[in-house]
Every structure is written in structure tokens, then in C-alpha cells.
Design a protein around this motif. Structure first.
Motif, short mmCIF file in Angstrom:
data_model
loop_
_atom_site.label_atom_id
_atom_site.label_comp_id
_atom_site.label_asym_id
_atom_site.label_seq_id
_atom_site.Cartn_x
_atom_site.Cartn_y
_atom_site.Cartn_z
N THR A 128 0.87 -1.18 0.00
CA THR A 128 0.00 0.00 0.00
C THR A 128 0.90 1.22 0.00
OG1 THR A 128 -1.61 -1.16 1.38
CG2 THR A 128 -1.84 1.23 1.23
N LEU A 129 0.73 2.08 -0.98
CA LEU A 129 1.47 3.35 -0.97
C LEU A 129 0.60 4.43 -0.34
CD1 LEU A 129 3.12 3.39 -4.52
CD2 LEU A 129 4.22 2.88 -2.33
N SER A 130 1.23 5.35 0.36
CA SER A 130 0.51 6.49 0.95
C SER A 130 1.45 7.68 0.93
CB SER A 130 0.06 6.14 2.37
OG SER A 130 -0.63 7.22 2.97
N CYS A 131 1.62 8.25 -0.25
CA CYS A 131 2.63 9.31 -0.45
C CYS A 131 1.99 10.59 -0.99
CB CYS A 131 3.70 8.85 -1.42
SG CYS A 131 4.23 7.16 -1.21
N GLY A 132 0.69 10.71 -0.86
CA GLY A 132 0.03 11.95 -1.24
C GLY A 132 -0.39 12.01 -2.70
N GLU A 133 -0.63 13.25 -3.15
CA GLU A 133 -1.19 13.45 -4.49
C GLU A 133 -0.10 13.40 -5.55
OE1 GLU A 133 -3.84 16.85 -4.64
OE2 GLU A 133 -4.58 16.41 -2.62
N ARG A 134 -0.35 12.63 -6.59
CA ARG A 134 0.55 12.52 -7.74
C ARG A 134 -0.31 12.54 -9.00
NH1 ARG A 134 6.49 11.39 -6.92
NH2 ARG A 134 6.63 11.41 -4.67
N SER A 135 0.35 12.66 -10.16
CA SER A 135 -0.41 12.71 -11.41
C SER A 135 -0.95 11.32 -11.77
CB SER A 135 0.50 13.20 -12.54
OG SER A 135 1.48 12.20 -12.81
N PHE A 136 -1.92 11.30 -12.66
CA PHE A 136 -2.48 10.04 -13.15
C PHE A 136 -1.36 9.15 -13.69
CE2 PHE A 136 -4.28 7.30 -16.43
CZ PHE A 136 -5.41 6.79 -15.81
N CYS A 145 4.34 -1.04 -11.65
CA CYS A 145 5.50 -1.60 -10.94
C CYS A 145 5.07 -2.61 -9.88
CB CYS A 145 6.30 -0.49 -10.26
SG CYS A 145 7.13 0.59 -11.42
N GLY A 146 3.77 -2.66 -9.59
CA GLY A 146 3.30 -3.68 -8.66
C GLY A 146 2.59 -3.16 -7.41
N ALA A 147 2.44 -1.84 -7.28
CA ALA A 147 1.73 -1.33 -6.09
C ALA A 147 0.28 -1.80 -6.15
CB ALA A 147 1.78 0.19 -6.05
N ASP A 148 -0.21 -2.33 -5.03
CA ASP A 148 -1.54 -2.94 -5.01
C ASP A 148 -2.62 -1.98 -4.53
OD1 ASP A 148 -0.74 -5.97 -5.29
OD2 ASP A 148 0.63 -5.12 -3.81
N ARG A 149 -2.24 -1.15 -3.55
CA ARG A 149 -3.24 -0.32 -2.88
C ARG A 149 -2.68 1.08 -2.70
NH1 ARG A 149 -4.15 -4.80 1.92
NH2 ARG A 149 -5.24 -6.29 0.62
N TYR A 186 -6.26 0.22 -8.40
CA TYR A 186 -5.75 0.13 -7.03
C TYR A 186 -6.90 -0.23 -6.10
CZ TYR A 186 -1.37 2.80 -7.86
OH TYR A 186 -0.14 3.23 -8.26
N GLU A 187 -6.62 -0.99 -5.05
CA GLU A 187 -7.54 -1.01 -3.92
C GLU A 187 -7.39 0.36 -3.29
OE1 GLU A 187 -7.69 -4.24 -1.11
OE2 GLU A 187 -7.07 -5.62 -2.68
N THR A 188 -8.46 1.11 -3.29
CA THR A 188 -8.36 2.53 -2.98
C THR A 188 -8.85 2.83 -1.57
OG1 THR A 188 -8.67 3.00 -5.32
CG2 THR A 188 -9.09 4.82 -3.79
N GLY A 189 -8.00 3.53 -0.82
CA GLY A 189 -8.35 3.86 0.56
C GLY A 189 -8.50 5.35 0.73
#
Ligand code: SAH
Length: 328
Positions: A128-136, A145-149, A186-189
Motif C-alpha cells: 500500500t502506498l501512501s505518499c500523497g497526491e501525484r499525477s495520473f 510496478c506492482g503497487a496494489d493499494r 488500485y484497492e483505494t483507501g
């Protein structure tokens, strides 16, 4: 009595949520949330590792201790090799999921984050990544690259309150990111805070409905905790009861979602945090951030023990078993 939410009519649903939040006795709603949780998640409580790899942040969120205006924070960044090494320790300790979280720190390019994700994924852990707002495009690359959530809380669904709290952004930008993440598979949180200044029951009802609108797979709902080095230093902390009510209602609205008992709730009242596992929450997170950095990741003030990845994982497993649940 069960809380039968009107499926067709959003306005009607909102009214029902507002009424429920104001009930003098909420016990029946808690019971209902618990039943739904058992039906959809059995008795399983999932334990997630969270590695806070950088506390640099370009934003000025007025509730957060890491906001870039706070000059009292000692800032740190972990290098990719160290992030990868620490993540692999989580897998060895039995974690099936790791959350990689940071402030909004553009030092880490999408390529760097992508490299980290690819390396950590090799051990088979869910990321799960949680690094804030990024572009589409960046979200798309990280997904490839394999990030799931991805975890990106909307914080509040009231656009005016959002802009007061976030001098650097709008609710629309935030929800656009969430919709992009969802589109990318993404599984979106998402999630929000309880007890923000001027928040009403209507705001919380809108917060809950926004989770539904976005189609969230996860939602972190926690009390606001006042940080002494932020503009909200004199604001009161959020209520634990209202936090529990919001989580229970989230379980009823989103039966399949992963709902953590948030760390911030534990800061105010650890017993209440554990109680949440019998009224809607099915996830708990444990910091695995190395001690050298951990104390500087101070979003809100809290007491932190020493990091011992394996020992803390075992302690949590025991705690969950003692609550009559199954740790996973
Ligand atoms: N930069 C990332 C991670 C933010 S920190 C991002 O933008 O998503 C993770 C969460 O901590 C935030 O989403 C917010 O809901 C919560 N948080 C920040 N300050 C807080 C405070 N003072 N009290 C309670 N929760 C807070």
C-alpha cells in the motif's frame, strides 16, 4: 431494529446517517455493524506494517505536525536501499501487507518509488502506498510496478472546511486523485478525521457518503488530535465516541471495506481502539519505522515505544487472540 439505509435515495440516506449519529443510545447500530463485519470478514483482524520513510512535506495542512511551515521538526529521508531492507523485515516477521507512507516529498520521483515497489514486491508482500497526491501517469506507473493499494484520505468532504485546512489544495483535486486510483485498479483507501473545527453531523454523513461515491475499498477514520506546533494547537481533540459511530456506520455502508482501528484513536483511548474490533473495524496497523526516525514522524503527538518488528507483531497477535478474534 436495524438501520435500513435507503439504497436508492442519497439525500434520504444522508438524513438517516445524520439521525443515527445523533442517537442517544447507539448500541443497536454497533451490534448491527458487528454482525455485518462477522458476515463479511469473519473474525479476522488483519495486521499491517507501516513504514514512514520520509517526513518531508511540501504541504501546509494546518492540523498536521509535518506541514512544511513547522520548522521545529527534524526532517529525515530514508534511502531506497534502507526502505527495501526494512520492508523485507516486515515480511519475515509475518506481515502480509506493508504500507509505505511519507509526507508529500518530491525527492522521491516516480522512478525511485517504482524501483522500491518492484524490489519489495519480490518477496510477495502486498504494498500500500501512501505518499500523497501525484499525477495520473505517476499513479499508473507505480501500479505497473506492482503497487496494489493506495491510501489517500479525503480528510473532510466539506469543500470550504477542506480549503481552510489545506491552503495548498482543493477537495476536488483530492477526490480526482482518488477516482484516478480507482480507475487504475488500485484497492483505494480514503478516510477522514472526526472532530475538525466546525464539523457537524451533516459533514460526517457527507464524509461517509463520499467513501461510498468513490467506491472505497478501505477507509481510515480517526479522531483529530491537536498538535502544539500547528495553527490548530488550541483546537479540541476529536471524540472517541463519534469516531466509533462513524466507523460502525462505514461498516454498514461498505460491508466489504477494510476499516482500521486507527492509531490516532489509540492515542486518545487504547481500550476504545480495541472495542472498535467488535463494532466495525477489521484492521490494525503497526509502525515498523526504525527508532532513529520514528520520533520525528509526528503527525500528532503520541507516546512511542521502541520498534521491535517481530516482538510487536507477536504482541499484537496475542492481543487479537485475547479479544476472541483471529490475527492475520
Ligand atoms: N502525505 C500522505 C500521508 C498523510 S499522513 C497523504 O497526504 O496522504 C496520514 C494521515 O494522518 C492523514 O491522511 C490524516 O488523516 C492524518 N492526520 C494528520 N494530522 C493529524 C492530526 N493532527 N490528527 C489526526 N490525524 C491526523
Amino acid at each position: 431494529m436495524t438501520l435500513v439505509l435507503n439504497k436508492e435515495d442519497r439525500e434520504e440516506r444522508k438524513k438517516q446517517l445524520v439521525q443515527a449519529l445523533a442517537l442517544s443510545d447507539f448500541s443497536k447500530v454497533y451490534k448491527e455493524a458487528d454482525e455485518i463485519q462477522r458476515n463479511h470478514k469473519q473474525d479476522i483482524i488483519s495486521i499491517r506494517a507501516i513504514l514512514e520513510f520520509s517526513n518531508y512535506c511540501k504541504r501546509q495542512c494546518i492540523y498536521c505536525g509535518l506541514n512544511c511551515k513547522n520548522t521545529k521538526v527534524v526532517r529525515y529521508r530514508m534511502e531506497p536501499a534502507e526502505i527495501i531492507k526494512e520492508s523485507l523485515k516486515a515480511k519475515d516477521a509475518g506481515y502480509e501487507t506493508i504500507v509505505l507512507q511519507s509526507g508529500e516529498d518530491l525527492y522521491y520521483t516516480a522512478e525511485m518509488l517504482g524501483h522500491i515497489v518492484k524490489e519489495v514486491k519480490k518477496c510477495g508482500i502486498v504494498i500500500t502506498l501512501s505518499c500523497g497526491e501525484r499525477s495520473f501517469e505517476e499513479y499508473a506507473y507505480l501500479r505497473s510496478c506492482g503497487a496494489d493499494r493506495y491510501l489517500l484520505k479525503h480528510e473532510t468532504a466539506d469543500p470550504a472546511l477542506y480549503e481552510y485546512l489545506h491552503p495548498c489544495g482543493t477537495l476536488e483535486e483530492r477526490t480526482n486523485c482518488l477516482r484516478n486510483l480507482k480507475k487504475l485498479g488500485y484497492e483505494t483507501g480514503s478516510g477522514f478525521m472526526i472532530g475538525l473545527p466546525n464539523q457537524t453531523h451533516e459533514t460526517i454523513a457527507e464524509d461517509l457518503l463520499l467513501l461510498e461515491d468513490i467506491g472505497c475499498d478501505m477507509a481510515g477514520i480517526g479522531p483529530f488530535i491537536s498538535h502544539p506546533d500547528t495553527p490548530l494547537k488550541h483546537a479540541e481533540n476529536g471524540s472517541t465516541e463519534m469516531t466509533k459511530r462513524a466507523v460502525a456506520l462505514a461498516r454498514i455502508l461498505l460491508p466489504n471495506a477494510n476499516l482500521p482501528a486507527t492509531t490516532s484513536l489509540g492515542v486518545i483511548d487504547n481500550d476504545e481502539k480495541n472495542n472498535l474490533f467488535s463494532c466495525g473495524a477489521n484492521v490494525i496497523m503497526r509502525k515498523i519505522t526504525p527508532d532513529t526516525y520514528k520520533k520525528y514522524y509526528e503527525i500528532y503527538p503520541s507516546q512511542l515505544g521502541q520498534t521491535d518488528i517481530l516482538k510487536e507483531r507477536r504482541e499484537l497477535e496475542t492481543l487479537i487472540s485475547n479479544l476472541g478474534k483471529i490475527p492475520k
